[in-house]
Design an enzyme around this catalytic site. Structure first.
Site, PDB file in Angstrom:
ATOM      1  N   ASN A  14      42.234  35.413  29.780  1.00 29.68           N
ATOM      2  CA  ASN A  14      43.589  35.108  30.052  1.00 29.68           C
ATOM      3  C   ASN A  14      43.637  33.684  30.491  1.00 29.68           C
ATOM      4  OD1 ASN A  14      45.217  37.518  29.546  1.00 29.68           O
ATOM      5  ND2 ASN A  14      43.701  38.436  30.856  1.00 29.68           N
ATOM      6  N   MET A  90      39.943  39.400  40.854  1.00 31.44           N
ATOM      7  CA  MET A  90      39.648  40.881  41.263  1.00 31.44           C
ATOM      8  C   MET A  90      39.177  41.113  42.852  1.00 31.44           C
ATOM      9  SD  MET A  90      40.035  42.242  38.329  1.00 31.44           S
ATOM     10  CE  MET A  90      39.501  43.945  38.686  1.00 31.44           C
ATOM     11  N   ILE A  92      41.501  42.011  46.601  1.00 30.68           N
ATOM     12  CA  ILE A  92      42.729  42.447  47.371  1.00 30.68           C
ATOM     13  C   ILE A  92      42.995  41.419  48.049  1.00 30.68           C
ATOM     14  CG2 ILE A  92      43.539  44.284  48.819  1.00 30.68           C
ATOM     15  CD1 ILE A  92      41.918  46.336  47.540  1.00 30.68           C
ATOM     16  N   LEU A  93      44.507  40.947  48.349  1.00 26.59           N
ATOM     17  CA  LEU A  93      44.767  39.698  49.135  1.00 26.59           C
ATOM     18  C   LEU A  93      45.612  40.218  50.321  1.00 26.59           C
ATOM     19  CD1 LEU A  93      46.183  37.888  46.136  1.00 26.59           C
ATOM     20  CD2 LEU A  93      44.157  37.399  47.325  1.00 26.59           C
ATOM     21  N   ASN A 107      50.541  37.712  38.425  1.00 28.35           N
ATOM     22  CA  ASN A 107      49.290  38.536  38.275  1.00 28.35           C
ATOM     23  C   ASN A 107      49.644  39.404  36.870  1.00 28.35           C
ATOM     24  OD1 ASN A 107      46.765  39.826  38.960  1.00 28.35           O
ATOM     25  ND2 ASN A 107      47.648  41.748  39.312  1.00 28.35           N
ATOM     26  N   HIS A 109      48.367  42.855  35.181  1.00 22.73           N
ATOM     27  CA  HIS A 109      47.495  44.145  35.415  1.00 22.73           C
ATOM     28  C   HIS A 109      47.519  44.981  34.285  1.00 22.73           C
ATOM     29  CE1 HIS A 109      46.081  47.620  37.972  1.00 22.73           C
ATOM     30  NE2 HIS A 109      47.015  48.387  37.230  1.00 22.73           N
ATOM     31  N   THR A 141      53.190  40.602  45.514  1.00 25.56           N
ATOM     32  CA  THR A 141      53.522  40.825  46.639  1.00 25.56           C
ATOM     33  C   THR A 141      52.484  41.685  47.804  1.00 25.56           C
ATOM     34  OG1 THR A 141      54.299  43.156  45.993  1.00 25.56           O
ATOM     35  CG2 THR A 141      56.087  41.297  45.954  1.00 25.56           C
ATOM     36  N   GLU A 143      51.850  44.669  48.383  1.00 26.24           N
ATOM     37  CA  GLU A 143      51.659  45.828  47.883  1.00 26.24           C
ATOM     38  C   GLU A 143      50.941  45.318  46.755  1.00 26.24           C
ATOM     39  OE1 GLU A 143      53.435  50.205  47.180  1.00 26.24           O
ATOM     40  OE2 GLU A 143      54.977  48.797  47.873  1.00 26.24           O
ATOM     41  N   ASP A 145      49.415  45.603  42.924  1.00 27.42           N
ATOM     42  CA  ASP A 145      50.148  45.686  41.735  1.00 27.42           C
ATOM     43  C   ASP A 145      51.320  46.112  41.786  1.00 27.42           C
ATOM     44  OD1 ASP A 145      47.642  45.012  40.557  1.00 27.42           O
ATOM     45  OD2 ASP A 145      46.737  47.198  40.953  1.00 27.42           O
TER      46      ASP A 145
HETATM   47  C1  GRF Z   1      42.252  41.787  32.223  1.00 29.88           C
HETATM   48  O1  GRF Z   1      42.181  43.045  31.577  1.00 29.88           O
HETATM   49  C2  GRF Z   1      43.005  41.771  33.219  1.00 29.88           C
HETATM   50  O2  GRF Z   1      44.444  42.309  33.024  1.00 29.88           O
HETATM   51  C3  GRF Z   1      42.571  42.665  34.207  1.00 29.88           C
HETATM   52  O3  GRF Z   1      41.125  41.996  34.218  1.00 29.88           O
HETATM   53  C4  GRF Z   1      40.852  41.664  32.960  1.00 29.88           C
HETATM   54  C5  GRF Z   1      40.580  40.138  33.073  1.00 29.88           C
HETATM   55  O4  GRF Z   1      39.937  39.697  31.885  1.00 29.88           O
HETATM   56  N1  GRF Z   1      43.091  42.304  35.695  1.00 29.88           N
HETATM   57  P1  GRF Z   1      39.812  38.313  31.589  1.00 29.88           P
HETATM   58  O5  GRF Z   1      38.910  37.487  32.672  1.00 29.88           O
HETATM   59  O6  GRF Z   1      41.169  37.329  31.725  1.00 29.88           O
HETATM   60  O7  GRF Z   1      39.117  38.060  30.279  1.00 29.88           O
END
Ligand code: GRF
Length: 210
Positions: A14, A90, A92-93, A107, A109, A141, A143, A145
């Site tokens: 991403n 990955m 939790i904040l 973010n 999800h 936020t 909470e 996701d």
């Molecule tokens: C993605 O599926 C994202 O939605 C999730 O973790 C994955 C991350 O993939 N939270 P990448 O590191 O962007 O390839």
């Protein structure tokens, strides 16, 4: 020029999609840093190869979430970002951290929120017999996701799908809606209506794929 800081934990596909779109489409923005909580995150290499500053804040080196988040915030703030983009980050904040970047942290999800917060979204969607699945870009936020939804993409669940095949279909959608969402932030195209956000010109905030 808006300054973007991207946070990753792994392969960073991403992040890659956002960096490429930012450059190819000439956004009034620059990805000034990619920060990982894992020293071995694959995405760090891509960032370095593309001339982007990288940093690692290894969560294992900290005794508490508060300590980790304090150091992470210090490193982020060193790059003076306008927007912080969690791209497969990955962790939790803590509430203090999310409050610091309120309305300027996004973010992604891999579910149609508010369904399936947390982990293993594709497995859970398949177990439930869902007929569609998808992905959500939202402001962060306290909470997990939750937070104002910027965009959602919907994909079909097909006969014979397993978690990897569904994840791959959703990931292709992620690579479309995350750059679009970040671009809207960069262009100040989103307006707040209470706790929700809309595109100022009514551009569609959903992508429906077959
Ligand atoms: C993605 O599926 C994202 O939605 C999730 O973790 C994955 C991350 O993939 N939270 P990448 O590191 O962007 O390839």
């Amino acid at each position: 020029m808006k300054r973007l800081v991207l946070l990753i934990s792994g392969r960073g596909s991403n992040m890659e999609a956002i960096v490429k779109a930012c450059r190819a489409e000439g956004w009034p923005a620059q990805v000034v840093a990619v920060i990982s909580n894992r020293p071995d995150a694959g995405g760090l290499q891509f960032a370095a190869q593309h001339g982007i500053a990288t940093a690692v804040v290894d969560h294992k080196a900290f005794a508490s979430r508060e300590d980790f988040d304090a150091e992470l915030a210090r490193v982020i703030d060193g790059f003076a970002p306008d927007l912080v983009v969690l791209a497969g980050f990955m962790r939790i904040l803590t509430p203090g951290f999310t409050a610091r970047y309120a309305r300027r942290m996004l973010n992604i999800h891999p579910s149609l929120l508010p369904a399936f917060t947390g982990l293993h979204t594709h497995e859970r969607a398949l177990e439930m017999g869902c007929k569609v699945a998808g992905v959500t870009v939202h402001f962060v936020t306290a909470e997990l996701d939750h937070g104002a939804i910027v965009m959602q993409a919907v994909v079909p669940v097909l006969a014979g799908d397993d978690a990897p095949s569904l994840a791959a279909r959703v990931l292709a959608a992620e690579h479309r809606i995350y750059p679009q969402s970040v671009r809207w932030c960069v262009e100040d195209a989103l307006v707040w209506d209470g706790e929700r956000v809309c595109h100022r010109d009514g551009a569609p905030q959903q992508l429906l794929l077959n």
